[in-house]
Motif scaffolding. Sequence first.
Motif, PDB file in Angstrom:
ATOM      1  N   SER A 353      -8.971   3.354 -10.334  1.00 31.83           N
ATOM      2  CA  SER A 353      -8.297   4.420  -9.595  1.00 31.83           C
ATOM      3  C   SER A 353      -8.003   3.865  -8.225  1.00 31.83           C
ATOM      4  O   SER A 353      -8.904   3.501  -7.486  1.00 31.83           O
ATOM      5  CB  SER A 353      -9.186   5.661  -9.477  1.00 31.83           C
ATOM      6  N   ARG A 354      -6.713   3.753  -7.895  1.00 30.07           N
ATOM      7  CA  ARG A 354      -6.351   3.125  -6.625  1.00 30.07           C
ATOM      8  C   ARG A 354      -6.521   4.052  -5.451  1.00 30.07           C
ATOM      9  O   ARG A 354      -6.581   3.615  -4.321  1.00 30.07           O
ATOM     10  CB  ARG A 354      -4.888   2.709  -6.645  1.00 30.07           C
ATOM     11  N   ILE A 355      -6.515   5.370  -5.728  1.00 27.88           N
ATOM     12  CA  ILE A 355      -6.504   6.292  -4.592  1.00 27.88           C
ATOM     13  C   ILE A 355      -7.923   6.597  -4.156  1.00 27.88           C
ATOM     14  O   ILE A 355      -8.154   7.079  -3.061  1.00 27.88           O
ATOM     15  CB  ILE A 355      -5.793   7.596  -5.001  1.00 27.88           C
TER      16      ILE A 355
ATOM     17  N   LYS B 242      -2.179  -7.237  -5.157  1.00 23.89           N
ATOM     18  CA  LYS B 242      -1.036  -7.721  -4.376  1.00 23.89           C
ATOM     19  C   LYS B 242      -0.789  -6.851  -3.153  1.00 23.89           C
ATOM     20  O   LYS B 242      -0.641  -7.345  -2.041  1.00 23.89           O
ATOM     21  CB  LYS B 242       0.230  -7.718  -5.247  1.00 23.89           C
ATOM     22  N   THR B 243      -0.747  -5.555  -3.391  1.00 22.22           N
ATOM     23  CA  THR B 243      -0.403  -4.659  -2.292  1.00 22.22           C
ATOM     24  C   THR B 243      -1.500  -4.635  -1.234  1.00 22.22           C
ATOM     25  O   THR B 243      -1.213  -4.695  -0.039  1.00 22.22           O
ATOM     26  CB  THR B 243      -0.150  -3.246  -2.846  1.00 22.22           C
ATOM     27  N   VAL B 244      -2.754  -4.561  -1.674  1.00 19.26           N
ATOM     28  CA  VAL B 244      -3.841  -4.541  -0.690  1.00 19.26           C
ATOM     29  C   VAL B 244      -3.805  -5.821   0.136  1.00 19.26           C
ATOM     30  O   VAL B 244      -3.942  -5.786   1.357  1.00 19.26           O
ATOM     31  CB  VAL B 244      -5.206  -4.352  -1.381  1.00 19.26           C
ATOM     32  N   GLY B 264      10.791  -1.208  -4.619  1.00 18.76           N
ATOM     33  CA  GLY B 264      10.570  -0.734  -5.978  1.00 18.76           C
ATOM     34  C   GLY B 264       9.111  -0.473  -6.295  1.00 18.76           C
ATOM     35  O   GLY B 264       8.685  -0.618  -7.430  1.00 18.76           O
ATOM     36  N   GLU B 265       8.325  -0.106  -5.270  1.00 17.92           N
ATOM     37  CA  GLU B 265       6.907   0.192  -5.541  1.00 17.92           C
ATOM     38  C   GLU B 265       6.625   1.674  -5.275  1.00 17.92           C
ATOM     39  O   GLU B 265       7.524   2.484  -5.260  1.00 17.92           O
ATOM     40  CB  GLU B 265       6.006  -0.736  -4.738  1.00 17.92           C
ATOM     41  N   ARG B 266       5.344   2.025  -5.055  1.00 19.42           N
ATOM     42  CA  ARG B 266       4.946   3.427  -5.029  1.00 19.42           C
ATOM     43  C   ARG B 266       5.222   4.131  -3.696  1.00 19.42           C
ATOM     44  O   ARG B 266       5.021   3.544  -2.643  1.00 19.42           O
ATOM     45  CB  ARG B 266       3.448   3.531  -5.314  1.00 19.42           C
ATOM     46  N   GLY B 267       5.607   5.397  -3.800  1.00 17.41           N
ATOM     47  CA  GLY B 267       5.806   6.204  -2.598  1.00 17.41           C
ATOM     48  C   GLY B 267       4.540   6.329  -1.782  1.00 17.41           C
ATOM     49  O   GLY B 267       4.542   6.179  -0.558  1.00 17.41           O
ATOM     50  N   ASN B 268       3.423   6.592  -2.462  1.00 16.76           N
ATOM     51  CA  ASN B 268       2.176   6.826  -1.728  1.00 16.76           C
ATOM     52  C   ASN B 268       1.721   5.604  -0.948  1.00 16.76           C
ATOM     53  O   ASN B 268       1.021   5.733   0.054  1.00 16.76           O
ATOM     54  CB  ASN B 268       1.064   7.243  -2.695  1.00 16.76           C
ATOM     55  N   GLU B 269       2.091   4.400  -1.404  1.00 18.50           N
ATOM     56  CA  GLU B 269       1.673   3.206  -0.668  1.00 18.50           C
ATOM     57  C   GLU B 269       2.376   3.122   0.679  1.00 18.50           C
ATOM     58  O   GLU B 269       1.833   2.615   1.650  1.00 18.50           O
ATOM     59  CB  GLU B 269       1.956   1.949  -1.497  1.00 18.50           C
ATOM     60  N   MET B 270       3.616   3.595   0.739  1.00 21.64           N
ATOM     61  CA  MET B 270       4.325   3.612   2.012  1.00 21.64           C
ATOM     62  C   MET B 270       3.717   4.677   2.923  1.00 21.64           C
ATOM     63  O   MET B 270       3.540   4.469   4.115  1.00 21.64           O
ATOM     64  CB  MET B 270       5.809   3.889   1.797  1.00 21.64           C
ATOM     65  N   ALA B 332       7.143  -8.801   1.142  1.00 18.96           N
ATOM     66  CA  ALA B 332       8.044  -8.178   0.173  1.00 18.96           C
ATOM     67  C   ALA B 332       7.240  -7.803  -1.066  1.00 18.96           C
ATOM     68  O   ALA B 332       6.743  -8.667  -1.771  1.00 18.96           O
ATOM     69  CB  ALA B 332       9.176  -9.119  -0.192  1.00 18.96           C
ATOM     70  N   ASP B 333       7.104  -6.515  -1.308  1.00 19.75           N
ATOM     71  CA  ASP B 333       6.293  -6.014  -2.433  1.00 19.75           C
ATOM     72  C   ASP B 333       7.161  -5.076  -3.252  1.00 19.75           C
ATOM     73  O   ASP B 333       7.413  -3.963  -2.825  1.00 19.75           O
ATOM     74  CB  ASP B 333       5.076  -5.274  -1.881  1.00 19.75           C
ATOM     75  N   SER B 334       7.716  -5.504  -4.384  1.00 21.21           N
ATOM     76  CA  SER B 334       7.455  -6.733  -5.061  1.00 21.21           C
ATOM     77  C   SER B 334       8.790  -7.408  -5.366  1.00 21.21           C
ATOM     78  O   SER B 334       9.757  -6.734  -5.738  1.00 21.21           O
ATOM     79  CB  SER B 334       6.697  -6.419  -6.357  1.00 21.21           C
TER      80      SER B 334
END
Lengths: 468, 588
Positions: A353-355, B242-244, B264-270, B332-334
Amino acid sequence: MQASGGRTYRDVQRVQGPILVVERVADVAYGERVEVLCADGTRRRGSVLDISDRRAVVQVFEGGTGLSLRGTQVRFLGEPLRFTVSRELLGRVLNGAGEPLDGCPKPFGGVTRGIYGSAINPVMRDYPMDVIETGVSVIDGMNTLVRGQKLPIFSGNGLPHNDLAAQIARQARIRGTDESFAVVFAAMGIKNDDAAFFREELERTGALENATMFINLASDPAEERLVTPRYALTLAEHLAFDHGYHVLVILTDMTNYCESLREMTSARGEVPSRKGYPGYLYSDLAEIYERCGRVRGAKGSITQIPILTMPNDDITHPIPDLTGYITEGQIVLDRELHQKGVYPPINPLPSLSRIMKDAIGGTRTREDHPNTANQLYSSYSAVGGIRSLAAIVGADELTAADRAHLEFGDAFEREFIAQPRDLRRTVEETLDLAWRTLGLLPRESLHRVSEKQIEERYARREKAEENR
Amino acid sequence: MSLQEDIAVVTRVNGPVVTASGMGRACLGDQVEVGNEKLTGEIITLEHDVATIQVYEDTIGLKPGEPVVSRGEPLSAVLGPGLLKGIYDGIQRPLEKLREQSGVFLGRGLNVPAIDPDSTWDYEPALKPGARVAGNTILGRVQETALVKHAIMVPPGIEGELVWAAEAGNRRAGDPVARVATPAGEREVTMIQRWPIRRPRPVSRRLPPRVPMLTGQRVIDFFFPVARGGAAAIPGGFGTGKTVTQHQLAKWSDVDIIVYIGCGERGNEMTQVLEEFPALKDPRSGRPLMERTLLIANTSNMPVTAREASIYTGITMAEYYRDMGLHVAVMADSTSRWAEALREISGRLEQMPAEEGYPAYLASRVGEVYERAGRVEVVEPAGGAVREGSLTMVGAVSPPGGDFSEPVVTHTKRFVRAFWGLDRDLASARHFPSIHWNTSYSEYDVSAWYAERAELPWSELRRRATDLLKEDDRLQNIVKLIGPDALPDRQRVVLETARMIKEAFLQQGAFSAVDSYCPIEKQLGMMDVILSFHDGAQKALASGRPVFEIMSAPVVERIFRMKEEVGADQAADRLAQLKKQVSDSLAD
Ligand SMILES: Nc1ncnc2c1ncn2[C@@H]1O[C@H](COP(=O)(O)OP(=O)(O)OP(=O)(O)O)[C@@H](O)[C@H]1O
Ligand SMILES: [Mg+2]
C-alpha cells in the motif's frame, strides 16, 4: 454538442466483430452515441470510434453478430454517451450500461454527465490520509487501506477474492468512527453466481440500500463491459463530490474488461502490443483507476478496489502489470497459502500500500505501526530462503536464528495472516498479534524496530505451541 | 498571429489524432487551434494541404467540418520569471489558473499563458547601452524566489548593440527591458521569451561531467554517483521505488533548480509533492524546497499527446535556467509512459512498428532527450565573462513485467552513464532503496572531486566495499546449498560485514526523519566504521576469538543502528568515535 433528435443512415458497408462501418454520413461527432436498428426490429447501442467526412466507425456493445448490411439502420443521436445520475440510484440494480434491471423505473431528475468524465486537476486533489480499518490483519497491519486510495486485489481463478472483497465492503470503517461506505459495485463479465453472491452479501448485511450494482454478466454483451466501469464511476463521482458520500467502488473482474478491449481493438485491425492487448491499455486503465480519491472542497471520497484474476497466476501478465503501475499498491492472493488452508491467502511480500506511510503511526494508528510492519516484511522475507535451505540440509543443520525464523514463518501464516471470515480485528489487536509472532525471533535479529519499541513490546516466546 | 486566410477544416477524428485539409500554408510542427472549442494541437505530418494533428485535449464531440487555425509558430514554452513554484500540464498550461476557470475537473479549450505578462518584478539592470549583446547575455536580474535570482537574458538569435536598457525599478514582465540594434533592425526584449520545446537551446561549449551531484542517498552518492550534467536512469517494475527515489533526489540534491515531470503517472503523487515540498527545508539554505522547484503534471489520465510533449516542455524550462548559470536537475517519471505515448500516436498514424509496437524512431527520440543533459559554459560577448551551468537528467523507466531487456530500457542504457537498477526481491523484503548493487553501475569519474574535498579516502573505501559485496554474492550461492555454518570463519565474517553494508549502509528509509538525507561526511564515516569492523574481526579471529563471540559483540548493534543514532550534525566526529569503539572492543 446538442441532441438533434438523431439522423438515420442505412449505408452500412462492413460488419466485423463489434465494429460497424457506415458510409456517407454527415455531421457526426467523435464519441457520439449511436443506436442500431436491426432488420428484426431489435435495437443495439454503440458509439463512434473514428469519424471522417464520409465514414463513421461504430462500436456496437452487443456485437455485430446477426447484423446484415442491408436491413440495418444506424441512428446518430447527436450527443456523447451520457448517464443521468442521482442519489436515488442507491439501492438499485442496473445493467452494465446503467439501465434498471430490477423492474423499477428510472429515477426522476438527477444530473446528466458524460460517462468518460474529465481528469481531476492535480492541484485540486487532497492527499488521502484517513485510515480505513478493514479488520483484516494483513491489510490493516502491513498494507493499510486509506480513504481515497485505489487498491486492487490481484487474484487467480478459484481464489477467494470475492469473499475478501465482500468482507472488506462489510467491515470497512474509518478508524475511530462508525461511518460506513456507500458501495458502487460494477460487475464485468462475471458468472451469475458470483454476482448473486455479492447481491446476497449486500442484502444480508443491509448494505444494499446504500449500494448500487451495475451488472454485466459473462452472458451479457462483451462490448458493454467497456462502458460499465465508466457508468459506475460517473455515479461514484456524483455521490462523492456532489453529495459528500464516502464511496467504495468494487470493479470485478478487470481481466474481463481488458479482454473485451482486446477483442474490439483487434477487430479494428489496430497494431497490438504485448499479448495482443492494445498499446494504450495503460492509458485506458488509467482513465478508470484515476477516477478516485479526494478533492478539495468536497466532503466525500472515492476508494477503489478493482479485482482482477491473473491469467496463469502470472503477475507479469500485462493486466496485473499495468494495473500495478497505475494503482496505489496491490493486495496479492497466493495459491500456496490458499492450499495450506490460510484465509485470507494474502501474500504480504508482493503486496503493497503506497499511501499508508503518511496515514499510519503516531496518533493516527499506533506509534510502532510503521516499524512493526517493516519488521514483519523483513523477517518474513527471510523465511522463504531458509525453508528452501532446510529442505536441502535438514532443519537440524540450521543455525539457531534460522530455526527461529522457520517457527516465526509458520506462526505468522497461521496466527497473523489467517483469520476467521467474520472476525474484525482492530489495528491494536493486529499489532499486538504481530509482536506475538515476532516474539519467536531472537531480539538481536530485529533491526527495523527501535530499541525502545523492543523494550516496550517484545517478549521472547520459545515455541509456537499450537503448531507443533 | 494566426493565418486568417487559411480556411482549414477537420476531415477526420480518430481519438487524439485529427486530420485537416486546407492546411497548405501551415508548417510542420505548428501549433493549431482545432474545432469550435479551439482545442490545442500540433501538426505532426503534412502532405499537400492535408495535415495530421495531434490534439492535446480530449476530442469527444469534435466533428469533421469544424475549423482549424494555425497559430503560425511551433509549440513553444514561455520562459521568464514566475515559473518557479508553479505546476503546469504537459503543454505548460498553469494548473492553478486552469482551476480558476474549470474547478475540480480539467476543462477543454482553455488557453492561459504560463507567465502572466502583467506580473511585476523588481528589475536590476546589469548592462548599459552601448554594450554588445548576443543570445543568453544577461541584461538584468530579478529576485524570483528567496532562493533564486533570475537572470533576464537576451533570447538566442538576437545579436547586436544594446541601444536602450531599462532602469532599475518595478516593471511588468511583458514590458520591454532592452532594445537591441541587430543587422535586421531594432528588437525589443521583455522579461518573457519563447522557445520551441523540441529544439535544444544553443550551447557555446560543453564541459566534461566530473563533479558529483550529491543526493544525500548513500547507494547513489557512494556507490553509483551521477555527475552534474550527466544522465541517469532508474528502471524498475511497479512499486520498486522509482518515484520515491526521484522525490528524494528532488528534495535533497545539491542543485539550484529542480524540474519534476510527472509524465503519465499518478495524480496523488503530484499532490504529495505540492503538499510536502513547501513544508520541507533545503538542508543547505534552510528555505522551503518549493522555492527552487517547478512541476509538470500530466497524469496518466490526462491526454496522452500532452504527455508526449511534457518531457520537452520540462527540459526546455530546465535549459533556460541552466543558461543563467544554474545547476538544474530534471526528474522524469516515467519515460516509459512518454515512449508509450509515442507508440500510441504512431499506431494511430498507421506507421510501421518496430520492436513491441514502438515506432522505429524510438531510439533516436530517447537519445535526443538524454542528449539535452550536459554541463555547459556560457560565454558573454560583452566582457567575455564565463558562467557554468548544468542540466542533469534522471529518467525513471517502467519496463513491462520488470524485464530490463525491453526496448525502452535497452535504448536508454545507450544514452545514460549511471544506471540504478531496482530489484523486485529487495523491494518485497522492504530493502529500500531497492537499487541493486549487482545490476547498477556508474561510469562517471568523480574521484578527483572526492580526493580534493573529502577527508576520508572515498575511492579506497568504495573499492573495498564493492569487493566485499562481490565476495558475498559468490558465497551466498554456496550458503543457499549448505548453510552458513559450513563456511570457514573468515568467510562468515565476510558475510556479516556484507550484511552490515546492505542493512546498515545501503538501506536508507526515505521517510525517516534522521536518515532521509545523509550528508557525504556521514556516508564516508559510516563505511569507514563498517570496514574497521571487518578488519578488527579478521584480526580477532586470527588471535583465536570464536566467531560467534565477534558477531554478538554489543558494538555490532551500534553499527546496525548508527544511521538513525548519528544525526547529520558532527557526524564525522561521532562516527570516528564509534570506529574507535569498534576497534577497541574487537581488540580486547
Ligand atoms: N527509499 C525508500 N524508503 C522507504 N520506502 C520506500 C523507499 N522507496 C520505495 N519505498 C516504498 O515502496 C513503495 C513504492 O515505491 P514507488 O511508488 O516509488 O514505486 P515506483 O517504482 O514508482 O512504482 P510505479 O512504477 O508503480 O510508479 C513506496 O510507496 C514506499 O512504501
Ligand atoms: Mg512511480
